[in-house]
Design an enzyme around this catalytic site. Structure first.
Site, PDB file in Angstrom:
ATOM      1  CD  GLU A   1      -0.863   2.278 -46.060  1.00 20.62           C
ATOM      2  OE1 GLU A   1      -1.901   2.550 -45.822  1.00 20.62           O
ATOM      3  OE2 GLU A   1      -0.232   2.327 -45.684  1.00 20.62           O
TER       4      GLU A   1
ATOM      5  CB  CYS B   1       5.220  -4.772 -49.402  1.00 24.08           C
ATOM      6  SG  CYS B   1       6.472  -3.415 -48.707  1.00 24.08           S
TER       7      CYS B   1
ATOM      8  CB  CYS C   1       9.188   5.020 -40.210  1.00 21.27           C
ATOM      9  SG  CYS C   1      11.051   4.614 -40.091  1.00 21.27           S
TER      10      CYS C   1
ATOM     11  CB  CYS D   1      13.272   8.978 -45.466  1.00 20.47           C
ATOM     12  SG  CYS D   1      14.974   7.710 -44.536  1.00 20.47           S
TER      13      CYS D   1
ATOM     14  CB  CYS E   1      10.061   8.068 -46.179  1.00 23.69           C
ATOM     15  SG  CYS E   1       9.184   6.471 -46.473  1.00 23.69           S
TER      16      CYS E   1
ATOM     17  CD  GLU F   1      15.366  -0.025 -40.279  1.00 21.43           C
ATOM     18  OE1 GLU F   1      15.656   0.711 -41.581  1.00 21.43           O
ATOM     19  OE2 GLU F   1      16.577  -0.348 -40.682  1.00 21.43           O
TER      20      GLU F   1
ATOM     21  CB  SER G   1      14.679  -2.633 -46.847  1.00 19.75           C
ATOM     22  OG  SER G   1      15.189  -1.836 -47.423  1.00 19.75           O
TER      23      SER G   1
ATOM     24  CG  LEU H   1      23.560   4.156 -51.872  1.00 22.36           C
ATOM     25  CD1 LEU H   1      24.712   4.492 -50.389  1.00 22.36           C
ATOM     26  CD2 LEU H   1      23.849   3.582 -52.787  1.00 22.36           C
ATOM     27  CG  ASN H   2      17.359   5.879 -50.684  1.00 21.74           C
ATOM     28  OD1 ASN H   2      17.418   5.300 -51.956  1.00 21.74           O
ATOM     29  ND2 ASN H   2      16.982   5.498 -49.409  1.00 21.74           N
TER      30      ASN H   2
ATOM     31  CG  ASN I   1       6.703   5.122 -56.142  1.00 21.12           C
ATOM     32  OD1 ASN I   1       6.431   4.941 -57.207  1.00 21.12           O
ATOM     33  ND2 ASN I   1       7.276   4.354 -55.049  1.00 21.12           N
TER      34      ASN I   1
ATOM     35  CB  CYS J   1       8.998   1.692 -52.819  1.00 21.19           C
ATOM     36  SG  CYS J   1       9.507   0.621 -53.633  1.00 21.19           S
TER      37      CYS J   1
HETATM   38  N1  SAH Z   1      13.201   1.749 -43.323  1.00 22.76           N
HETATM   39  C1  SAH Z   1      13.179   0.575 -44.556  1.00 22.76           C
HETATM   40  C2  SAH Z   1      12.447   0.004 -44.827  1.00 22.76           C
HETATM   41  C3  SAH Z   1      11.492   0.711 -45.698  1.00 22.76           C
HETATM   42  S1  SAH Z   1      11.623  -0.515 -47.357  1.00 22.76           S
HETATM   43  C4  SAH Z   1      14.591   0.885 -45.335  1.00 22.76           C
HETATM   44  O1  SAH Z   1      14.271   2.557 -45.250  1.00 22.76           O
HETATM   45  O2  SAH Z   1      15.399   0.425 -46.249  1.00 22.76           O
HETATM   46  C5  SAH Z   1      11.101   0.995 -48.278  1.00 22.76           C
HETATM   47  C6  SAH Z   1      12.200   1.693 -49.348  1.00 22.76           C
HETATM   48  O3  SAH Z   1      11.648   2.463 -50.370  1.00 22.76           O
HETATM   49  C7  SAH Z   1      12.883   2.199 -49.190  1.00 22.76           C
HETATM   50  O4  SAH Z   1      14.091   1.655 -49.777  1.00 22.76           O
HETATM   51  C8  SAH Z   1      12.551   3.531 -49.406  1.00 22.76           C
HETATM   52  O5  SAH Z   1      14.172   3.865 -49.514  1.00 22.76           O
HETATM   53  C9  SAH Z   1      12.226   3.602 -50.558  1.00 22.76           C
HETATM   54  N2  SAH Z   1      11.591   4.997 -50.915  1.00 22.76           N
HETATM   55  C10 SAH Z   1      10.843   5.894 -49.654  1.00 22.76           C
HETATM   56  N3  SAH Z   1      10.695   6.660 -49.991  1.00 22.76           N
HETATM   57  C11 SAH Z   1      10.340   6.718 -51.238  1.00 22.76           C
HETATM   58  C12 SAH Z   1       9.139   7.573 -52.660  1.00 22.76           C
HETATM   59  N4  SAH Z   1       8.905   8.724 -52.023  1.00 22.76           N
HETATM   60  N5  SAH Z   1       9.772   6.550 -53.502  1.00 22.76           N
HETATM   61  C13 SAH Z   1      10.296   6.036 -54.087  1.00 22.76           C
HETATM   62  N6  SAH Z   1      10.940   5.215 -53.208  1.00 22.76           N
HETATM   63  C14 SAH Z   1      10.580   5.692 -51.854  1.00 22.76           C
END
Ligand code: SAH
Length: 349
Positions: free
Chosen positions: A97, A110, A117, A121, A124, A168, A199, A223-224, A298, A341
């Protein structure tokens, strides 16, 4: 030395240098490769008969031996906010996508870097797919061409590209960087490097590699979390590359004048959204020229996290700002069509 591509070879994904080598291998002058590059990426031609600046002999040879193929739009989902999620079919039948987000005067694309992946996480949705394979440079650059075509975006339009789709990018760094160099080439798409962002969830050794790239796009780090324990619980990759090592790599990362390292922080209600979390995030980033994008979670049926109420998001932002860390609230676009995201998981396709 590039050998003549085998019959049917796709030229999308070849850099200007590679096309120049191809031209030479075909018995043509080197500059013919540059003309080919311009045709593919600047004029976005898809049939060789349109390359009227090339000689007939070369055109015929190319038409016989090669193709200019984009990932094929299989489905599109249009959000009420204008974002469009594209399901793209690759040549082996796998799907990925990519998302187009129109803004005033510019478009943000994007892109995905992998099919699925591997990182797992917990918040995600892409993680639910697992990893099928890496994308090639051609499949990454091809997403840009496919979206520009689908959206009928004119040639001189201003573009941002973010590698924030599936996968990633730093686990597929060679292909991602090859695609970046193609996108940034002034003879082709001419997207400034400062408008291209990779990212990463924090693949520490690859951050050091990226730091040494002569043509460096911008970097965002997901970071998260504000502690090692919290990050390990949310992002299992933190076991392999702990927060402390990640931040060390970030401290060593070279930035251009006025550039800041972007950190993303997904806000999960009741999990990583407290004032104490904000204080700790601010402290972790101390000494780094950083900015933080706060992304309220989200949601989707498959996972049971929730977004914090707006007041909490604002309080979190305030706590960071008070510590001198610029923080921006990023309300994700395309949530109604699973384009936001973390939501890319081939829903409805
Ligand atoms: N793997 C890379 C590229 C993906 S970017 C990375 O992790 O940076 C996707 C972004 O969306 C990341 O910053 C991730 O933390 C965020 N993300 C993942 N799941 C999400 C969700 N359910 N709601 C909001 N942001 C989310």
């Amino acid at each position: 030395m590039v050998t003549l591509p085998t019959a049917g070879a796709n030229l999308v994904g070849l850099s200007r240098e590679e096309l120049e080598q191809l031209a030479v291998a075909c018995g043509q002058a080197r500059y013919r490769g540059r003309q080919l590059f311009r045709g593919i990426y600047a004029r976005r031609e898809q049939v060789f008969s349109n390359f009227t600046d090339l000689n007939g002999e070369f055109r015929t040879l190319l038409a016989r031996e090669c193709r200019i193929g984009y990932p094929e739009v299989q489905r599109e989902f249009v959000s009420r906010d204008g974002a469009v999620r594209y399901v793209l079919r690759l040549e082996d039948g796998k799907t990925i996508e990519a998302v187009h987000m129109p803004e005033r005067g510019r478009s943000t694309l994007c892109l995905s870097s992998q099919v699925g992946c591997a990182l797992d996480c917990k918040f995600c949705f892409t993680a639910l797919l697992g990893l099928a394979r890496n994308l090639t440079a051609g499949e990454i650059a091809g997403q840009v061409l496919a979206l520009l075509q689908a959206q009928r975006i004119p040639r001189r339009a201003r573009l941002n590209v973010v590698f924030m789709g599936m996968g990633e990018p730093l686990l597929n760094l060679a292909a991602a960087m090859h695609a970046v160099r193609i996108m940034a080439d002034a003879d082709g798409l001419a997207i400034p490097l400062q408008r291209i962002t990779l990212s990463t969830a924090g693949i520490v050794p690859r951050i050091y590699d990226l730091a040494n790239e002569p043509m460096r796009p911008k970097l965002a780090v997901s970071l998260n979390a504000s502690t090692e324990e919290q990050r390990t619980a949310l992002m299992p990759l933190n076991r392999k590359y702990p927060l402390c090592e990640l931040l060390q790599a970030c401290r060593a990362y070279p930035l251009r004048p006025r550039e800041r390292l972007t950190f993303e922080h997904v806000l999960l209600k009741g999990i990583n959204d407290s004032d104490a979390d904000a204080e700790r995030v601010g402290a972790l980033l101390h000494g780094i020229r950083a900015k933080v994008n706060l992304i309220p979670y989200n949601s989707g049926q498959e996972l049971s996290y929730g977004p914090p109420p707006l007041a909490r998001v604002l309080a979190f932002q305030g706590a960071l700002t008070r510590q001198g860390v610029p923080a921006f609230i990023r309300i994700s676009r395309g949530q109604d069509v699973r384009a936001a995201c973390g939501q890319l998981s081939l829903a409805g396709s």
